[in-house]
Write an enzyme that holds these catalytic residues in place. Structure first.
Site, PDB file in Angstrom:
ATOM      1  N   PRO A  32       0.845  -1.196   0.000  1.00 58.78           N
ATOM      2  CA  PRO A  32       0.000   0.000   0.000  1.00 58.78           C
ATOM      3  C   PRO A  32       0.881   1.247   0.000  1.00 58.78           C
ATOM      4  O   PRO A  32       1.935   1.264   0.654  1.00 58.78           O
ATOM      5  CB  PRO A  32      -0.808  -0.130   1.292  1.00 58.78           C
ATOM      6  CG  PRO A  32      -0.017  -1.053   2.156  1.00 58.78           C
ATOM      7  CD  PRO A  32       0.723  -1.964   1.229  1.00 58.78           C
ATOM      8  N   HIS A  33       0.472   2.264  -0.750  1.00 56.57           N
ATOM      9  CA  HIS A  33       1.328   3.446  -0.856  1.00 56.57           C
ATOM     10  C   HIS A  33       0.534   4.664  -1.322  1.00 56.57           C
ATOM     11  O   HIS A  33      -0.550   4.523  -1.875  1.00 56.57           O
ATOM     12  CB  HIS A  33       2.487   3.197  -1.815  1.00 56.57           C
ATOM     13  CG  HIS A  33       2.049   2.795  -3.187  1.00 56.57           C
ATOM     14  ND1 HIS A  33       1.714   1.503  -3.504  1.00 56.57           N
ATOM     15  CD2 HIS A  33       1.882   3.508  -4.325  1.00 56.57           C
ATOM     16  CE1 HIS A  33       1.373   1.428  -4.780  1.00 56.57           C
ATOM     17  NE2 HIS A  33       1.450   2.644  -5.308  1.00 56.57           N
ATOM     18  N   ALA A  34       1.139   5.818  -1.080  1.00 57.96           N
ATOM     19  CA  ALA A  34       0.542   7.068  -1.567  1.00 57.96           C
ATOM     20  C   ALA A  34       1.587   8.161  -1.606  1.00 57.96           C
ATOM     21  O   ALA A  34       2.457   8.232  -0.741  1.00 57.96           O
ATOM     22  CB  ALA A  34      -0.612   7.501  -0.670  1.00 57.96           C
TER      23      ALA A  34
END
Length: 146
Positions: free
Chosen positions: A65-67
């Site tokens: 998961p990333h942003a």
């Protein structure tokens, strides 16, 4: 002074969680407590929006998961190893590498981190090291090249 990409305070062993949202939140909590986020809720919203667009379960019992987010102060790579694997969309997952990169200003830093992770995750030896490490220091040493 900027922080290292990964540090003991953003590594979680034997994490117990039922859902990907719960895992994302616990890793975001760790990043927030370590002073890496401007706004935890804003970062969470950005990560969850990214999850909606396509799954970050990438095989090898791993999710990323990333942003890129205006809610992030410091580029960060948090790590969680789950006590029990969970279903992450259509895959079983036991390791999570959660990436936070400030936006704007970091260009494609998140892609550099993801690319390096993907290049390493194809090797059994890398995955075995991550699964068998017994201290946070070992994880930091394994990932210090990121």
């Amino acid at each position: 002074m900027s922080k290292e990409l990964i540090a003991n305070d953003i590594i979680l062993f034997d994490l117990e969680a039922e859902t990907k949202q719960e895992i994302i939140e616990k890793l975001a909590d760790a990043m927030d407590k370590d002073g890496r986020l401007e706004d935890k809720d804003g970062y969470m919203a950005d990560v969850l929006a990214r999850e909606e667009s396509s799954s970050t379960a990438i095989g090898f019992e791993t999710a990323t998961p990333h942003a890129k987010s205006i809610s992030v102060k410091e580029p960060s790579l948090a790590f969680a190893r789950l006590k029990h694997p969970i279903k992450w969309d259509d895959e079983e997952v036991s390791m999570i590498f959660q990436i936070a990169v400030p936006s704007p200003g970091q260009g494609d830093r998140h892609l550099e981190i993801l690319s390096k992770l993907f290049r390493n995750l194809v090797y059994d030896s890398f995955r075995d090291q991550m699964l068998q490490a017994t201290t946070k220091e070992e994880i930091v040493d394994i990932l210090k090249e990121f």
